[in-house]
Design a protein around this motif. Sequence first.
Motif, PDB file in Angstrom:
ATOM      1  N   THR A 121      43.254  64.861  38.755  1.00 43.60           N
ATOM      2  CA  THR A 121      41.997  64.255  39.194  1.00 43.60           C
ATOM      3  C   THR A 121      42.285  63.277  40.321  1.00 43.60           C
ATOM      4  O   THR A 121      43.416  62.822  40.513  1.00 43.60           O
ATOM      5  CB  THR A 121      41.285  63.510  38.052  1.00 43.60           C
ATOM      6  OG1 THR A 121      42.086  62.382  37.642  1.00 43.60           O
ATOM      7  CG2 THR A 121      41.045  64.435  36.859  1.00 43.60           C
ATOM      8  N   SER A 130      37.718  66.535  39.989  1.00 46.92           N
ATOM      9  CA  SER A 130      38.822  67.484  39.928  1.00 46.92           C
ATOM     10  C   SER A 130      39.495  67.603  41.293  1.00 46.92           C
ATOM     11  O   SER A 130      38.827  67.773  42.315  1.00 46.92           O
ATOM     12  CB  SER A 130      38.318  68.849  39.479  1.00 46.92           C
ATOM     13  OG  SER A 130      39.365  69.806  39.529  1.00 46.92           O
ATOM     14  N   LYS A 136      41.986  77.393  37.454  1.00 41.62           N
ATOM     15  CA  LYS A 136      42.058  77.431  35.998  1.00 41.62           C
ATOM     16  C   LYS A 136      43.287  76.620  35.591  1.00 41.62           C
ATOM     17  O   LYS A 136      44.369  76.826  36.138  1.00 41.62           O
ATOM     18  CB  LYS A 136      42.172  78.873  35.502  1.00 41.62           C
ATOM     19  CG  LYS A 136      40.957  79.731  35.850  1.00 41.62           C
ATOM     20  CD  LYS A 136      41.180  81.182  35.471  1.00 41.62           C
ATOM     21  CE  LYS A 136      39.963  82.029  35.861  1.00 41.62           C
ATOM     22  NZ  LYS A 136      40.184  83.479  35.590  1.00 41.62           N
ATOM     23  N   TRP A 144      46.433  70.156  24.590  1.00 40.83           N
ATOM     24  CA  TRP A 144      45.061  69.844  25.001  1.00 40.83           C
ATOM     25  C   TRP A 144      44.340  69.038  23.919  1.00 40.83           C
ATOM     26  O   TRP A 144      43.609  68.082  24.204  1.00 40.83           O
ATOM     27  CB  TRP A 144      44.314  71.127  25.322  1.00 40.83           C
ATOM     28  CG  TRP A 144      42.892  70.965  25.777  1.00 40.83           C
ATOM     29  CD1 TRP A 144      41.803  71.610  25.270  1.00 40.83           C
ATOM     30  CD2 TRP A 144      42.410  70.144  26.844  1.00 40.83           C
ATOM     31  NE1 TRP A 144      40.668  71.233  25.940  1.00 40.83           N
ATOM     32  CE2 TRP A 144      41.012  70.328  26.920  1.00 40.83           C
ATOM     33  CE3 TRP A 144      43.010  69.251  27.738  1.00 40.83           C
ATOM     34  CZ2 TRP A 144      40.203  69.666  27.846  1.00 40.83           C
ATOM     35  CZ3 TRP A 144      42.209  68.597  28.664  1.00 40.83           C
ATOM     36  CH2 TRP A 144      40.832  68.799  28.715  1.00 40.83           C
ATOM     37  N   ARG A 148      43.093  64.815  24.327  1.00 42.48           N
ATOM     38  CA  ARG A 148      41.741  64.269  24.115  1.00 42.48           C
ATOM     39  C   ARG A 148      41.664  63.343  22.913  1.00 42.48           C
ATOM     40  O   ARG A 148      40.752  62.513  22.833  1.00 42.48           O
ATOM     41  CB  ARG A 148      40.749  65.427  23.955  1.00 42.48           C
ATOM     42  CG  ARG A 148      40.559  66.238  25.239  1.00 42.48           C
ATOM     43  CD  ARG A 148      39.747  67.488  25.001  1.00 42.48           C
ATOM     44  NE  ARG A 148      40.459  68.407  24.098  1.00 42.48           N
ATOM     45  CZ  ARG A 148      39.906  69.445  23.531  1.00 42.48           C
ATOM     46  NH1 ARG A 148      38.623  69.713  23.722  1.00 42.48           N
ATOM     47  NH2 ARG A 148      40.619  70.242  22.734  1.00 42.48           N
ATOM     48  N   TRP A 163      41.739  63.730  32.293  1.00 37.54           N
ATOM     49  CA  TRP A 163      41.228  64.972  31.701  1.00 37.54           C
ATOM     50  C   TRP A 163      39.709  65.114  31.709  1.00 37.54           C
ATOM     51  O   TRP A 163      39.195  66.234  31.748  1.00 37.54           O
ATOM     52  CB  TRP A 163      41.747  65.156  30.275  1.00 37.54           C
ATOM     53  CG  TRP A 163      41.219  64.220  29.228  1.00 37.54           C
ATOM     54  CD1 TRP A 163      41.802  63.089  28.772  1.00 37.54           C
ATOM     55  CD2 TRP A 163      39.996  64.345  28.481  1.00 37.54           C
ATOM     56  NE1 TRP A 163      41.056  62.486  27.796  1.00 37.54           N
ATOM     57  CE2 TRP A 163      39.927  63.241  27.596  1.00 37.54           C
ATOM     58  CE3 TRP A 163      38.958  65.267  28.462  1.00 37.54           C
ATOM     59  CZ2 TRP A 163      38.867  63.043  26.710  1.00 37.54           C
ATOM     60  CZ3 TRP A 163      37.894  65.071  27.588  1.00 37.54           C
ATOM     61  CH2 TRP A 163      37.854  63.976  26.725  1.00 37.54           C
ATOM     62  N   GLU A 164      38.974  64.026  31.702  1.00 40.15           N
ATOM     63  CA  GLU A 164      37.517  64.160  31.559  1.00 40.15           C
ATOM     64  C   GLU A 164      36.891  64.974  32.694  1.00 40.15           C
ATOM     65  O   GLU A 164      35.989  65.789  32.458  1.00 40.15           O
ATOM     66  CB  GLU A 164      36.865  62.782  31.466  1.00 40.15           C
ATOM     67  CG  GLU A 164      37.083  62.106  30.122  1.00 40.15           C
ATOM     68  CD  GLU A 164      36.334  60.789  29.975  1.00 40.15           C
ATOM     69  OE1 GLU A 164      36.011  60.425  28.827  1.00 40.15           O
ATOM     70  OE2 GLU A 164      36.075  60.121  30.992  1.00 40.15           O
ATOM     71  N   ILE A 166      38.172  67.371  34.405  1.00 43.31           N
ATOM     72  CA  ILE A 166      38.636  68.767  34.527  1.00 43.31           C
ATOM     73  C   ILE A 166      38.450  69.550  33.224  1.00 43.31           C
ATOM     74  O   ILE A 166      38.932  70.668  33.097  1.00 43.31           O
ATOM     75  CB  ILE A 166      40.108  68.815  34.988  1.00 43.31           C
ATOM     76  CG1 ILE A 166      41.028  67.961  34.087  1.00 43.31           C
ATOM     77  CG2 ILE A 166      40.246  68.326  36.406  1.00 43.31           C
ATOM     78  CD1 ILE A 166      41.721  68.668  32.993  1.00 43.31           C
ATOM     79  N   GLU A 167      37.726  68.963  32.281  1.00 43.24           N
ATOM     80  CA  GLU A 167      37.602  69.568  30.949  1.00 43.24           C
ATOM     81  C   GLU A 167      37.099  71.007  31.007  1.00 43.24           C
ATOM     82  O   GLU A 167      37.589  71.880  30.275  1.00 43.24           O
ATOM     83  CB  GLU A 167      36.669  68.717  30.091  1.00 43.24           C
ATOM     84  CG  GLU A 167      36.580  69.151  28.648  1.00 43.24           C
ATOM     85  CD  GLU A 167      35.815  68.167  27.783  1.00 43.24           C
ATOM     86  OE1 GLU A 167      35.904  68.283  26.556  1.00 43.24           O
ATOM     87  OE2 GLU A 167      35.132  67.279  28.345  1.00 43.24           O
ATOM     88  N   SER A 168      36.143  71.297  31.882  1.00 44.84           N
ATOM     89  CA  SER A 168      35.557  72.638  31.944  1.00 44.84           C
ATOM     90  C   SER A 168      36.517  73.666  32.548  1.00 44.84           C
ATOM     91  O   SER A 168      36.284  74.879  32.429  1.00 44.84           O
ATOM     92  CB  SER A 168      34.264  72.613  32.756  1.00 44.84           C
ATOM     93  OG  SER A 168      34.527  72.254  34.105  1.00 44.84           O
ATOM     94  N   GLN A 169      37.591  73.210  33.190  1.00 44.62           N
ATOM     95  CA  GLN A 169      38.527  74.125  33.844  1.00 44.62           C
ATOM     96  C   GLN A 169      39.703  74.515  32.955  1.00 44.62           C
ATOM     97  O   GLN A 169      40.448  75.439  33.281  1.00 44.62           O
ATOM     98  CB  GLN A 169      39.079  73.482  35.122  1.00 44.62           C
ATOM     99  CG  GLN A 169      38.040  73.209  36.194  1.00 44.62           C
ATOM    100  CD  GLN A 169      38.641  72.437  37.357  1.00 44.62           C
ATOM    101  OE1 GLN A 169      38.373  71.248  37.544  1.00 44.62           O
ATOM    102  NE2 GLN A 169      39.480  73.097  38.138  1.00 44.62           N
ATOM    103  N   ILE A 171      41.999  76.079  30.194  1.00 46.37           N
ATOM    104  CA  ILE A 171      42.096  77.272  29.348  1.00 46.37           C
ATOM    105  C   ILE A 171      43.342  77.105  28.470  1.00 46.37           C
ATOM    106  O   ILE A 171      44.472  77.317  28.932  1.00 46.37           O
ATOM    107  CB  ILE A 171      42.200  78.554  30.184  1.00 46.37           C
ATOM    108  CG1 ILE A 171      40.957  78.702  31.071  1.00 46.37           C
ATOM    109  CG2 ILE A 171      42.354  79.768  29.273  1.00 46.37           C
ATOM    110  CD1 ILE A 171      41.019  79.885  32.009  1.00 46.37           C
TER     111      ILE A 171
END
Length: 280
Positions: A121, A130, A136, A144, A148, A163-164, A166-169, A171
């Motif tokens: 970030t 991000s 990805k 992971w 969190r 991390w907050e 990029i959470e949606s990225q 995998i």
Amino acid sequence: METLKVGNVTLTWLSGGVTNLDGGAMFGVVPKGLWSRKYPANEKNQIELPTDPILIRMDGKNLLVESGLGKGKLSEKQLRNFGVARESELEQSLEKVGIRLENIDYVLMTHLHFDHAGGLTKLVDGNYVSTFPNAKIITSQVEWDEMRNPNIRSKNTYWKENWEAIESQVIPFEEKWSLGAITMVHTGGHSDGHSILIIEDSGEISIHMADLMATHAHQNVLWVMAYDDYPMASITAKEKWLPYGLEKNAWFTFYHDAYYRAVKWSPNGKEIVESIKRER
């Protein structure tokens, strides 16, 4: 910028920052009289530890191994405590090889400690966003989850700032993740979710042991960090993967080594027979 070819896969080391950490902590119970012969310390007993991501170019895709220290995110106290001599120059490094942050397809995170995940970030107008908006981000499920919800020890290195945004990225994977010639394997040890990276292509192989073998001086299976959360798991993983690599004449690559980007050892592991040195 140092480069290594593994079959048709190209690895290039980027500039992700430089830290200087206590040598005793980095070598755990190993006496200074032993480790300092292989990796000298300064007058503060600190050793130089770059945080340099590896750009992998393969099958038309751009992948990063780790993300560097980040830039403009650490306080003055943190910069001092972590012995930061230089913050990340990752964007400039990528520009030198004609790649933009938006062109990164995958970021492979062996683990998410601040010195590996800080570059995920960046600050824009006071908000974290991000760094690699189209990537990805791959890491183990165990890692992971702890990122969190860190425990009383790990909260000192797993930060929401990393991390907050990029959470949606992300995998996450369970035991293994593969893409073409690359395989990530969950090992535990340094952290519960720690993973290593193996590249095999056209009869050639490289193994990125990440912080199980942070530098070439950590080759001895018993030389593990005081920073390791599960040192016996680190030893077990090194007992498995070091002989595997030696048998296959593998390149061992590094993120933190101040002297080498990659080395090959003799079959008995007693001497370096080929290397790519870091420009200093």
